[in-house]
Enzyme design. Sequence first.
Site, PDB file in Angstrom:
ATOM      1  N   GLU A  46      70.246  -4.048  40.296  1.00 17.39           N
ATOM      2  CA  GLU A  46      71.391  -4.907  40.606  1.00 17.39           C
ATOM      3  C   GLU A  46      71.907  -5.614  39.353  1.00 17.39           C
ATOM      4  OE1 GLU A  46      71.370  -6.241  45.025  1.00 17.39           O
ATOM      5  OE2 GLU A  46      71.407  -8.088  43.866  1.00 17.39           O
ATOM      6  N   HIS A  77      51.955  14.155  43.698  1.00 18.33           N
ATOM      7  CA  HIS A  77      51.956  15.279  44.637  1.00 18.33           C
ATOM      8  C   HIS A  77      53.286  15.378  45.380  1.00 18.33           C
ATOM      9  CE1 HIS A  77      47.577  16.064  44.174  1.00 18.33           C
ATOM     10  NE2 HIS A  77      47.657  14.836  43.700  1.00 18.33           N
ATOM     11  N   LYS A 123      79.596  -4.413  52.671  1.00 16.04           N
ATOM     12  CA  LYS A 123      79.704  -5.537  53.604  1.00 16.04           C
ATOM     13  C   LYS A 123      81.114  -5.618  54.196  1.00 16.04           C
ATOM     14  CE  LYS A 123      76.441  -8.623  51.286  1.00 16.04           C
ATOM     15  NZ  LYS A 123      76.339  -9.885  50.573  1.00 16.04           N
TER      16      LYS A 123
END
Length: 434
Positions: free
Chosen positions: A285, A306, A420
């Site tokens: 961020e 793995h 948002k």
Amino acid sequence: MIKVDISNVWGQLSLPDLLATEKEVAAAHAALTDHTGAGSDFHGWLDLPTTQETPEMHRIQEAADRIRANSDVFIVIGIGGSYLGPRAAIELLQGCNHNLGKGKGNPQVFFAGNGLSTRYWNELCRLLEGKDFSIAIISKSGTTTEPAIATRALRWMLERKYGTDGAKKRIYAITDPCKGALRQMAEEEGWETFVIPPDVGGRFSVLSPVGLLPMAVAGIDIRQVMAGAAEAKETYNLRSFENPVWLYAATRNLLYRNGKVMEIFESYEPSFKMFGGWWQQLFGESEGKDGKGIFPVSAEFTADLHSLGQMIQQGERNMFETMVRFAPPEHRYTIGGDYKNLDGLNYLEGKTLDFVDEQAFRGTVAAHVDGGVPVMVMDCGELNDAKVGEMFYFLELCCGVSAYMLGVNPFNQPGVEFYKRNMFHLLGKPGYEN
Ligand code: PA5
């Protein structure tokens, strides 16, 4: 001091390359500490660490003691920077299964409001059945949708269980000192509040009440955490390449300029997963803007060798790794012998598990470097409460210096608003019709 070993990046960079960044790193560091860099009104986190117990810390410990005495479960409501730090600290110090066997006197700590999953919500309701519980609502803006929905629901559950007055004593709000819906609600309802300083952004707030109250409820010594951070503030103020902050920030920027656009931050400790998540948010961020940024990925070894191992070894050569190491714990496990030796493991008889882990780590570094992936090693030494404080401060400082070298403002997150706005429009929130 946390050590950063860059001996495994020399195939991709040279010492003169590194030394040539000296002025640039020095300027980025100074832009932080002289408060001249972009977003300097959010530099408050630099001064959060303290060796003295402040009145706020004392009140946090008192609230934590109360919660520990009267609750089987403590729910921490928050998202992003208002959630990842406390969870990272608790899991790193107490393990991923830290809630096992806990109850009143040493409550379980769960998290809510960090997503919108109905399944997760149903599970939370089931585990609260018949339990005494308290909640902390953490939101700097006080208006974030996910925690607001969880707050409404958990607050009503508390009121149904304990009545309005009883519930009041079990709700703690951590928010801005003046602004936002949560501040207003807390004052109107008479909840105890703790302050997120206005000059401290969400992802840099773990050493404020945001991290300290949940840690104290989990039984972590917050004075030690702060002492570790305070020591880090002194230690990592060094202005030279002796400072591991400089080494880490400069090396990752140089690698980025050489086309290494992804950083994998790994540890061999499963309890490190959420800390990796905290680091991922801190760097992602802070740096991912203006069309720039190293994509941060966290991984758990050996498990992810793995799954991601193949990609790291032979996939696109656009990544570098930072491997975080800790000293092994005092109590060690020794591998036993088996007279049949059907599994062929007798060659490890008498060796400790951490010895095997160390060879796995060394073998992985060598393999990945051979495969063209530069690896930095971050040796954190012994893991304890103070170390976690040191690590938080150290990495925040690394992030600030690195982002200034990258040429971005680390303290805003304008891109987060886009989803948002769309969501509010779809939900029909007043003011978002268009
Ligand atoms: O780092 C940040 O600023 C964000 O991740 C915020 O912490 C997150 O969006 C939650 O915001 P708030 O604390 O205002 O609810």
